[in-house]
Design a protein around this motif. Structure first.
Motif, PDB file in Angstrom:
ATOM      1  N   ILE A 218       0.836  -1.204   0.000  1.00 31.85           N
ATOM      2  CA  ILE A 218       0.000   0.000   0.000  1.00 31.85           C
ATOM      3  C   ILE A 218       0.875   1.260   0.000  1.00 31.85           C
ATOM      4  O   ILE A 218       0.632   2.208  -0.747  1.00 31.85           O
ATOM      5  CB  ILE A 218      -0.948   0.002   1.223  1.00 31.85           C
ATOM      6  CG1 ILE A 218      -1.993  -1.112   1.100  1.00 31.85           C
ATOM      7  CG2 ILE A 218      -1.645   1.355   1.381  1.00 31.85           C
ATOM      8  CD1 ILE A 218      -2.761  -1.386   2.372  1.00 31.85           C
ATOM      9  N   LYS A 219       1.910   1.255   0.844  1.00 29.51           N
ATOM     10  CA  LYS A 219       2.799   2.425   0.940  1.00 29.51           C
ATOM     11  C   LYS A 219       3.498   2.702  -0.384  1.00 29.51           C
ATOM     12  O   LYS A 219       3.711   3.863  -0.760  1.00 29.51           O
ATOM     13  CB  LYS A 219       3.834   2.202   2.046  1.00 29.51           C
ATOM     14  CG  LYS A 219       3.274   2.420   3.446  1.00 29.51           C
ATOM     15  CD  LYS A 219       4.357   2.213   4.489  1.00 29.51           C
ATOM     16  CE  LYS A 219       3.773   2.398   5.903  1.00 29.51           C
ATOM     17  NZ  LYS A 219       4.781   2.094   6.942  1.00 29.51           N
ATOM     18  N   ALA A 220       3.864   1.630  -1.092  1.00 28.48           N
ATOM     19  CA  ALA A 220       4.528   1.805  -2.388  1.00 28.48           C
ATOM     20  C   ALA A 220       3.601   2.515  -3.367  1.00 28.48           C
ATOM     21  O   ALA A 220       4.020   3.441  -4.073  1.00 28.48           O
ATOM     22  CB  ALA A 220       4.956   0.453  -2.945  1.00 28.48           C
ATOM     23  N   LYS A 221       2.348   2.094  -3.412  1.00 29.94           N
ATOM     24  CA  LYS A 221       1.375   2.743  -4.300  1.00 29.94           C
ATOM     25  C   LYS A 221       1.131   4.200  -3.876  1.00 29.94           C
ATOM     26  O   LYS A 221       1.061   5.108  -4.709  1.00 29.94           O
ATOM     27  CB  LYS A 221       0.043   1.991  -4.266  1.00 29.94           C
ATOM     28  CG  LYS A 221       0.101   0.557  -4.787  1.00 29.94           C
ATOM     29  CD  LYS A 221       0.191   0.502  -6.274  1.00 29.94           C
ATOM     30  CE  LYS A 221       0.038  -0.908  -6.807  1.00 29.94           C
ATOM     31  NZ  LYS A 221       0.411  -1.024  -8.224  1.00 29.94           N
ATOM     32  N   LYS A 222       0.988   4.400  -2.580  1.00 28.70           N
ATOM     33  CA  LYS A 222       0.679   5.729  -2.049  1.00 28.70           C
ATOM     34  C   LYS A 222       1.815   6.721  -2.326  1.00 28.70           C
ATOM     35  O   LYS A 222       1.582   7.914  -2.551  1.00 28.70           O
ATOM     36  CB  LYS A 222       0.410   5.637  -0.546  1.00 28.70           C
ATOM     37  CG  LYS A 222      -0.044   6.938   0.094  1.00 28.70           C
ATOM     38  CD  LYS A 222      -0.387   6.727   1.558  1.00 28.70           C
ATOM     39  CE  LYS A 222      -0.773   8.044   2.221  1.00 28.70           C
ATOM     40  NZ  LYS A 222       0.326   9.007   2.237  1.00 28.70           N
ATOM     41  N   LYS A 223       3.041   6.201  -2.337  1.00 29.14           N
ATOM     42  CA  LYS A 223       4.217   7.045  -2.574  1.00 29.14           C
ATOM     43  C   LYS A 223       4.107   7.792  -3.906  1.00 29.14           C
ATOM     44  O   LYS A 223       4.575   8.928  -4.044  1.00 29.14           O
ATOM     45  CB  LYS A 223       5.470   6.155  -2.557  1.00 29.14           C
ATOM     46  CG  LYS A 223       6.772   6.907  -2.381  1.00 29.14           C
ATOM     47  CD  LYS A 223       7.963   5.950  -2.408  1.00 29.14           C
ATOM     48  CE  LYS A 223       7.968   5.001  -1.232  1.00 29.14           C
ATOM     49  NZ  LYS A 223       9.165   4.127  -1.242  1.00 29.14           N
ATOM     50  N   PHE A 224       3.477   7.154  -4.883  1.00 32.09           N
ATOM     51  CA  PHE A 224       3.290   7.791  -6.189  1.00 32.09           C
ATOM     52  C   PHE A 224       2.465   9.070  -6.047  1.00 32.09           C
ATOM     53  O   PHE A 224       2.818  10.121  -6.580  1.00 32.09           O
ATOM     54  CB  PHE A 224       2.618   6.811  -7.154  1.00 32.09           C
ATOM     55  CG  PHE A 224       2.161   7.435  -8.442  1.00 32.09           C
ATOM     56  CD1 PHE A 224       3.073   7.877  -9.381  1.00 32.09           C
ATOM     57  CD2 PHE A 224       0.810   7.597  -8.715  1.00 32.09           C
ATOM     58  CE1 PHE A 224       2.660   8.465 -10.570  1.00 32.09           C
ATOM     59  CE2 PHE A 224       0.378   8.178  -9.892  1.00 32.09           C
ATOM     60  CZ  PHE A 224       1.310   8.612 -10.824  1.00 32.09           C
ATOM     61  N   PHE A 225       1.359   8.992  -5.313  1.00 29.41           N
ATOM     62  CA  PHE A 225       0.475  10.157  -5.143  1.00 29.41           C
ATOM     63  C   PHE A 225       1.093  11.202  -4.220  1.00 29.41           C
ATOM     64  O   PHE A 225       0.903  12.400  -4.427  1.00 29.41           O
ATOM     65  CB  PHE A 225      -0.893   9.704  -4.634  1.00 29.41           C
ATOM     66  CG  PHE A 225      -1.614   8.841  -5.624  1.00 29.41           C
ATOM     67  CD1 PHE A 225      -2.273   9.411  -6.701  1.00 29.41           C
ATOM     68  CD2 PHE A 225      -1.583   7.461  -5.511  1.00 29.41           C
ATOM     69  CE1 PHE A 225      -2.915   8.614  -7.651  1.00 29.41           C
ATOM     70  CE2 PHE A 225      -2.219   6.651  -6.445  1.00 29.41           C
ATOM     71  CZ  PHE A 225      -2.876   7.233  -7.522  1.00 29.41           C
ATOM     72  N   ASP A 226       1.865  10.733  -3.229  1.00 37.53           N
ATOM     73  CA  ASP A 226       2.569  11.673  -2.340  1.00 37.53           C
ATOM     74  C   ASP A 226       3.548  12.543  -3.123  1.00 37.53           C
ATOM     75  O   ASP A 226       3.851  13.664  -2.724  1.00 37.53           O
ATOM     76  CB  ASP A 226       3.334  10.907  -1.249  1.00 37.53           C
ATOM     77  CG  ASP A 226       2.409  10.213  -0.253  1.00 37.53           C
ATOM     78  OD1 ASP A 226       1.190  10.458  -0.314  1.00 37.53           O
ATOM     79  OD2 ASP A 226       2.913   9.428   0.563  1.00 37.53           O
ATOM     80  N   THR A 250      -1.492  13.837  -0.759  1.00 43.28           N
ATOM     81  CA  THR A 250      -1.057  14.393  -2.040  1.00 43.28           C
ATOM     82  C   THR A 250      -1.280  15.901  -2.092  1.00 43.28           C
ATOM     83  O   THR A 250      -2.247  16.417  -1.517  1.00 43.28           O
ATOM     84  CB  THR A 250      -1.773  13.707  -3.225  1.00 43.28           C
ATOM     85  OG1 THR A 250      -1.176  14.143  -4.444  1.00 43.28           O
ATOM     86  CG2 THR A 250      -3.263  14.021  -3.258  1.00 43.28           C
ATOM     87  N   ALA A 251      -0.399  16.570  -2.822  1.00 38.26           N
ATOM     88  CA  ALA A 251      -0.560  18.016  -3.047  1.00 38.26           C
ATOM     89  C   ALA A 251      -1.425  18.272  -4.276  1.00 38.26           C
ATOM     90  O   ALA A 251      -1.864  19.396  -4.519  1.00 38.26           O
ATOM     91  CB  ALA A 251       0.811  18.657  -3.243  1.00 38.26           C
ATOM     92  N   ALA A 252      -1.681  17.215  -5.044  1.00 40.13           N
ATOM     93  CA  ALA A 252      -2.459  17.342  -6.278  1.00 40.13           C
ATOM     94  C   ALA A 252      -3.928  17.614  -5.974  1.00 40.13           C
ATOM     95  O   ALA A 252      -4.413  17.345  -4.876  1.00 40.13           O
ATOM     96  CB  ALA A 252      -2.329  16.068  -7.103  1.00 40.13           C
ATOM     97  N   LYS A 253      -4.644  18.128  -6.971  1.00 39.53           N
ATOM     98  CA  LYS A 253      -6.093  18.352  -6.827  1.00 39.53           C
ATOM     99  C   LYS A 253      -6.793  16.996  -6.874  1.00 39.53           C
ATOM    100  O   LYS A 253      -6.566  16.208  -7.773  1.00 39.53           O
ATOM    101  CB  LYS A 253      -6.592  19.259  -7.953  1.00 39.53           C
ATOM    102  CG  LYS A 253      -8.028  19.651  -7.745  1.00 39.53           C
ATOM    103  CD  LYS A 253      -8.435  20.886  -8.531  1.00 39.53           C
ATOM    104  CE  LYS A 253      -9.884  21.166  -8.198  1.00 39.53           C
ATOM    105  NZ  LYS A 253     -10.420  22.378  -8.546  1.00 39.53           N
TER     106      LYS A 253
END
Length: 488
Positions: A218-226, A250-253
C-alpha cells in the motif's frame, strides 16, 4: 554528449572524487553495456549488486561511477559520485540526460493492482481518436503514436523509460499514458518524472513476494500520489476501501469516481451483458463495448482523466462508446458450430480472478457450465495459490489447475500448493494438468454447446517461462486451435 555536472541536478550527493565538468556519452546501469565515456550507476538489485561490477565497468572505459559505497581504490581520471541511493539517483540522472522529456507533454500515471493496462490503453486510444499524438507505456506494449515497441516490464528501468519518453517528445507527443507498477515506484524507476496526473484503480492481494507485507505494498502505491505536485490532479476509486487513503497526503487536486456513492465522476450500471455495458456516467446514458463491472470502474477512471485534461464530456463519451479494451483483458472468441465461448484474461491475482468469474456468472443465461483453466506463477507469492484455486472452484462448474510461468519451480509442486486446503466440494470439481496446452485441450473436450471456458493468468503473454527459458505459448491461439479441432 552531456556535461556530468548538468545531469546530476537534484541528485542527493554525499561526496565527489574527481572532476564534474567532464563530458559523458551515455548512462548505464548494466556494466555489459558501458563503453568509452559512459557513466556507470551501480544499483543494488534483487539478484545482483552493481557495486560488484565497478571494476569491470572501469576496464571498459567509463568516465564516471555513481555508487552508494566508494571503492577501496579510486583511480586517477575517473570521477566517483557517492550518493545516498543509486536507484533514486538513476531516475534523476536519466531524466536530466534525456532533456527532461516528461516536461514536454502531459504524462499520466496509472497505478493499482488491477485495471492499469486497460485504463492506460483506453486512454491512449481515446486521446488518439480526439486527434492528439500520444504515447503509451504498458504491460502489453509501448506505443509512440502508431509505432509499436514490445514491452518487457510493466514499467521499464529508469534509463530505458526516459529514453522511450525522449523518443515520444521527439515525435511531438502531447499526452503519454503510463502504467506505474509498485515495483517501479519502490525501485525509483519513475523518480524525476513530472506527472500531470495520476490514477488509482484498486488495491488487492498481490506482489507480496516482493513487498513482503500488504502495508508495504500500500505504501509503495501511495508514494506515487505523495510525489505529485500541486499543478497535477489525482483521481481515485472511492469504492475501494483504500481509495481515500491513497490521496490523503497528495498536493495534487483530488477527484474520485464511484459506482456506489456520490463522487465527481459517478456511474451506474443499467445493463451488463456479453454485448457490453449500458451505464450512466454523470447522468448521461451510454452503451460501451467493454464488459463487466470492473470495466465500468475502468471507464469511469478514463472519463474522469479526460475531463481533468479539459476534454468535452459528450465527445469523450461518444468515442469511449466505440472503443475496445486491451489485448488479453476479457478477450473472447466463440467456436463456430458449438457456440462455446472462450475468454482469455490476464487475471493472475485472487481479486482479479474473482472479478472475471463473477462477471461471467452474471453474463451467462443460466444453463451454461463455466470451465476455468488457471495456474499460479513460480517464484511468486505462494500464499495466493490455494486462494486462487478455491476461487476457481467456487465460481466454476469445473476447474483445471495448470502451469502459468513456473520459472525454476517444479510445476507439480505449484499444483500441490494450489490443491492444498481445498474443501471437499472443490476437490470433486477440480483436476490438475501441468501441461497448459493439454489443460486447454481438456477444457474444450469437456465443454458442451454454449458453455464458457475461461483461460486465466496469461492474457496477452505469448510465452511460458520454464526453467529460465521463454517458450512460445499463446492462450488465445491455442484455444482457436482446439476449437478448430473440435469442428473437424
Amino acid at each position: 554528449m552531456k556535461k556530468l555536472s548538468d545531469i546530476l541536478y537534484k541528485v542527493r550527493i554525499q561526496s565527489v572524487n574527481g572532476a564534474t565538468d567532464i563530458l559523458v556519452n551515455d548512462i548505464q546501469i548494466d556494466s555489459r553495456k558501458v563503453s568509452q565515456g559512459s557513466v556507470f550507476i551501480a544499483i543494488r538489485g534483487e539478484k545482483f549488486d552493481g557495486h560488484d561490477f565497478i571494476e569491470k565497468a572501469i576496464g571498459l572505459g567509463v568516465s564516471a561511477i555513481v555508487c552508494e559505497v566508494m571503492p577501496s581504490t579510486v583511480l586517477e581520471g575517473i570521477t566517483y559520485i557517492q550518493v545516498s541511493n543509486s536507484s533514486e539517483a538513476a531516475g534523476y540522472i536519466a531524466h536530466n540526460f534525456y532533456d527532461e522529456p516528461s516536461q514536454k507533454f502531459r504524462l499520466i500515471g496509472v497505478t493499482g493492482t488491477n485495471g492499469k493496462t486497460t485504463i492506460a490503453t483506453v486512454l491512449f486510444k481515446l486521446f488518439t481518436e480526439l486527434g492528439y499524438r500520444c504515447g503509451l507505456v504498458s504491460t502489453v506494449e509501448n506505443k509512440i503514436v502508431d509505432k509499436i515497441i514490445p514491452a518487457t516490464h510493466t514499467t521499464p528501468d529508469a534509463i530505458s523509460l526516459n529514453a522511450l519518453l525522449h523518443q515520444m517528445a521527439e515525435e511531438n507527443c502531447s499526452h503519454v499514458f503510463m502504467e506505474c507498477s509498485s515495483h517501479a515506484i519502490e525501485q525509483h524507476r519513475i523518480t524525476g518524472l513530472h506527472f500531470a496526473g495520476g490514477l488509482f484503480s484498486n488495491i488487492t492481494h498481490d506482489h507480496l513476494d516482493y513487498h513482503k507485507t500488504f502495508e508495504a505494498y500500500i505504501k509503495a502505491k501511495k508514494k506515487f500520489f505523495d510525489g505529485l505536485g500541486s499543478d497535477a490532479f489525482a483521481i481515485s476509486n472511492l469504492d475501494d476501501k483504500r481509495g481515500t487513503v491513497m490521496l490523503q497526503n497528495t498536493a495534487a487536486k483530488k477527484y474520485y469516481y464511484s459506482l456506489k456513492t456520490i463522487a465527481e465522476f459517478k456511474g451506474k450500471i443499467l445493463e451488463n451483458a456479453l454485448t457490453g455495458l449500458i451505464m450512466t456516467v454523470n447522468d448521461k446514458e451510454v452503451h460501451f463495448r467493454l464488459i463487466g463491472e470492473f470495466n465500468a470502474y475502468n471507464l469511469l477512471a478514463v472519463y474522469g482523466t479526460a475531463i481533468c485534461l479539459g476534454e468535452n464530456s459528450e465527445e469523450v463519451l461518444r468515442i469511449l462508446s466505440m472503443l475496445n479494451g486491451a489485448e488479453g483483458r476479457f478477450d473472447y472468441i466463440i467456436s463456430n458450430t458449438h457456440n462455446i465461448i472462450g475468454i482469455v484474461d490476464y487475471a493472475h491475482t485472487p481479486d482479479a480472478l474473482e472479478n472475471v468469474l463473477t462477471t461471467i456468472k452474471k453474463l451467462r443465461k443460466g444453463y451454461e457450465h463455466i470451465i476455468t483453466v488457471v495456474g499460479c506463477g513460480g517464484e511468486r507469492d505462494k500464499t495466493k495459490r490455494p486462494v486462487m484455486a478455491q476461487i476457481a472452484c467456487d465460481y466454476s462448474d469445473k476447474a483445471i489447475f495448470t502451469s502459468d510461468n513456473p520459472r525454476s519451480e517444479d510445476p507439480a509442486e505449484i499444483l500441490r500448493d494450489m490443491e492444498a486446503g481445498l474443501n471437499s466440494a472443490a476437490k470433486r470439481k477440480s483436476i490438475s494438468i501441468a501441461d497448459r496446452r493439454e489443460a486447454i485441450k481438456t477444457a474444450v473436450s469437456l465443454a458442451n454447446k454454449e458453455d464458457i471456458i475461461l483461460l486465466a493468468g496469461k492474457g496477452h503473454e505469448k510465452y511460458q517461462i520454464i526453467n529460465g527459458q521463454y517458450v512460445d505459448f499463446d492462450d488465445k491461439e491455442t484455444l482457436k486451435e482446439m476449437f478448430d479441432l473440435l469442428e473437424k
